[in-house]
Design an enzyme around this catalytic site. Structure first.
Site, short mmCIF file in Angstrom:
data_model
loop_
_atom_site.label_atom_id
_atom_site.label_comp_id
_atom_site.label_asym_id
_atom_site.label_seq_id
_atom_site.Cartn_x
_atom_site.Cartn_y
_atom_site.Cartn_z
N ASP A 34 0.83 -1.20 0.00
CA ASP A 34 0.00 0.00 0.00
C ASP A 34 0.87 1.25 0.00
O ASP A 34 1.71 1.41 0.89
CB ASP A 34 -0.89 -0.03 1.25
N ASP A 35 0.68 2.09 -1.01
CA ASP A 35 1.39 3.38 -1.06
C ASP A 35 2.91 3.24 -1.18
O ASP A 35 3.65 4.12 -0.76
CB ASP A 35 1.09 4.24 0.18
N LYS A 43 1.46 9.93 -5.34
CA LYS A 43 0.13 9.34 -5.15
C LYS A 43 -0.95 10.38 -5.44
O LYS A 43 -0.78 11.56 -5.13
CB LYS A 43 0.01 8.88 -3.70
N CYS A 75 -6.02 4.15 -4.06
CA CYS A 75 -6.17 2.78 -3.58
C CYS A 75 -7.38 2.00 -4.08
O CYS A 75 -7.24 0.98 -4.76
CB CYS A 75 -6.19 2.89 -2.07
N HIS A 106 -11.11 -2.49 1.19
CA HIS A 106 -11.35 -1.15 0.63
C HIS A 106 -12.18 -1.15 -0.66
O HIS A 106 -12.00 -0.28 -1.53
CB HIS A 106 -10.02 -0.41 0.39
#
Ligand SMILES: *[C@@H]1O[C@H](CO)[C@@H](O)[C@H](O)[C@H]1NC(C)=O
Ligand SMILES: *[C@@H]1O[C@H](CO)[C@@H](O)[C@H](O)[C@H]1NC(C)=O
Ligand SMILES: *[C@@H]1O[C@H](CO)[C@@H](O)[C@H](O)[C@H]1NC(C)=O
Ligand SMILES: *[C@@H]1O[C@H](CO)[C@@H](O)[C@H](O)[C@H]1NC(C)=O
Ligand SMILES: *[C@@H]1O[C@H](CO)[C@@H](O)[C@H](O)[C@H]1NC(C)=O
Ligand SMILES: *[C@@H]1O[C@H](CO)[C@@H](O)[C@H](O)[C@H]1NC(C)=O
Length: 478
Positions: free
Chosen positions: A33-34, A280, A71, A127
């Site tokens: 993630d990220d 991002k 995301c 998510h």
């Protein structure tokens, strides 16, 4: 009679032997993630990721594997094979207090894999909607789920705002107190690997880690100057522990491992995307070109090289189905990349949609070498240097690069054109020089826009409030 029985027995054993050699491969899909383009040891010596580096260097490092700027949309691509602008998930992410979801008529990747008998397990961050049970992992093709529903939370307390967000299947679950999420998830993954029999079952393990999303929280004292370095190392250690068990238990003979980030790195939290522009939540390459590799002991015909062929997150869906021997729906957006990944043949993908967001009023597409950006690419438009001890936040822009809820007011030109093959770092807007290319690209973008499904971006719903759900972010309010 005895003869017949022994004939039958030998027939059965031949059949079994055949069935087992033809068993679809195990698939392990790991999502960080990220994680920024430059936040991996195989590119940046500042990072310490020996386990990931070894897999990447002995597998195939992907140098043109695109993801969505944030995301939820990327996870939608992985699970559905559709671009988010075809599922109403193109704007922002699903907020924990809003009733957003991936449409329920999507047949998910694990549902398709179950058609040929895969056991399917998910460990980590979902998510993709949870306001109704029908949107949650165990109702969408996963035999089991341990993890959380929303965007982010504490790595130790598994809480966000006023609510706790951690489930085991459909029950609220409390991991041992003080256990860091990378360790919790690695432990659960290893339990699954020990429970499945790799010789007679095919496993799909979807492992979207919490690491390395903010809050920047590490297990121990940071080993280096900046927290992010040690957060990435914790992820690396988790992957190392899991691959050790994969090998010990005999999965590796017939396994494909995929590692990818979900979007570019957020520079305000110390991530780094050099040499790429942006971060991002932007349409720049720094927001959309993902750190990724594939690894297999046995399935890739060519390994130990940098694959520069164009692919997009929607392509994993049909590619993994191919590997499993399942036919994908012909109307999905993804393309089968298996020959490209396995043999380095030219990619079938010649163009893709970075995103079309009618709320932010921006979009970008790639056709061949060219990239057209319409509207503002986002808030972080620079090339952000590596963090240093004096500046661990990497000269982050003052403004948050998270998506704002309104269209970005910007002084940038309405259309920008880049030649990504020759200018991968987007230094030179060539729209003035090649107006005819801009026109062709605008034409192409307007064709893509015809099939846009309006964003399903509902406002917050007070019924989501954890105070109505025993202090948890829990389904049952839509
Ligand atoms: C899902 O339903 C929507 C709305 O009815 C429709 O536009 C879309 O094509 C459907 N998608 C699939 C994959 O069936
Ligand atoms: C959980 O941990 C996060 C990160 O340290 C912190 O910001 C948050 O306040 C904590 N929440 C609770 C309920 O303790
Ligand atoms: C695989 O083998 C194990 C143990 O031998 C058995 O319990 C299980 O039912 C088998 N599974 C399948 C799908 O054949
Ligand atoms: C990896 O395994 C070691 C040895 O069992 C353990 O100490 C460590 O906490 C594990 N790390 C993770 C991230 O699971
Ligand atoms: C790999 O991608 C980076 C970043 O876009 C680019 O600078 C580099 O030229 C690419 N390498 C190759 C061999 O295409
Ligand atoms: C409510 O949450 C507490 C922990 O915060 C837990 O002990 C209790 O069992 C929960 N009650 C119900 C009805 O789920």
């Amino acid at each position: 009679m005895a003869v017949e029985l022994s004939l039958l027995a030998s027939f059965v054993s031949i059949f079994m032997a055949h069935a087992s050699s033809a068993r679809p491969p195990h698939i392990v899909l790991i999502v960080a993630d990220d994680l920024g383009w430059n936040d991996v040891g195989w590119r940046n010596p500042q990072m310490h990721t020996p386990n990931l580096d070894k897999l990447a260097r002995n597998g195939v490092i992907l140098n043109s594997s695109y993801v969505q700027p944030v995301c939820t949309p990327t996870r939608n691509c992985l699970m559905s094979g559709y671009y988010p602008y075809h599922t109403g998930l193109q704007h922002d992410v699903i907020r924990g207090n809003a009733p957003g979801f991936m449409p329920s008529n999507i047949t998910t990747l694990p549902q398709k894999l179950k058609e040929v008998g895969y056991v399917t397990h998910m460990v980590g961050k979902w998510h993709l909607g949870y306001c109704n049970w029908k949107y949650t992992p165990t109702y969408r093709g996963f035999d089991s789920f341990m993890g959380f529903y929303s965007a982010m939370e504490g790595y130790y307390n598994h809480s966000e705002g006023d609510g706790y967000d951690f489930m085991f299947n459909t029950d609220v679950y409390y991991p041992p107190k003080g256990e860091y999420s990378a360790n919790v998830f690695a432990k659960r993954a290893i339990d699954i690997l020990n429970a499945v029999n790799p010789k007679n079952e095919s496993l799909f393990l979807y492992l979207p880690f919490q690491s390395v999303h903010d809050p920047t929280e590490n297990r121990d004292k940071p080993r280096r100057a900046f927290l992010l370095v040690s957060m990435v190392s914790a992820l690396d250690e988790a992957v190392g522990n899991i691959t050790t068990v994969l090998r010990e238990r005999g999965y590796m003979d017939n396994l494909l491992l995929i590692f990818t980030t979900d979007n570019g790195g957020p520079v305000i939290h110390g991530a780094n995307n050099l040499p790429l522009r942006g971060a991002k939540a932007t349409l720049w390459e720094g927001g959309t070109k993902g750190a990724a590799f594939v690894y297999s002991d046995t399935l890739l015909k060519k390994t130990k090289y940098l694959n520069t062929e164009m692919m997009h997150a929607v392509d994993w869906f049909p590619t993994l189905l191919h590997v499993a021997g399942v036919t994908a729906d012909s109307n999905i957006d993804g393309l089968d990349m298996w020959p490209t990944l396995s043999e380095n043949t030219p990619s079938p993908r010649k163009e893709f949609v970075y995103n079309i967001d009618e709320i932010l009023k921006n979009a970008a597409i790639r056709v061949g070498n060219y990239k057209l950006i319409e509207g503002s690419p986002g808030h972080s438009n620079g090339w952000y240097p590596l963090p240093t001890e004096a500046d661990p936040q990497s000269k982050a822009p003052a403004i948050s690069e998270e998506y704002s809820h309104e269209a970005i007011i910007s002084s940038e030109p309405q259309y920008q054109l880049f030649d990504i093959a020759n200018d991968p770092t987007e230094h030179f807007d060539i729209s003035k020089k090649y107006p005819e290319v801009v026109n062709q690209m605008k034409q192409r973008l307007s064709e893509y826009k015809k099939s846009l499904v309006p964003a399903n971006y509902p406002p917050p719903d007070p019924k989501s409030n954890p105070k109505y759900h025993n202090g948890t972010w829990s389904p049952g309010w839509c």
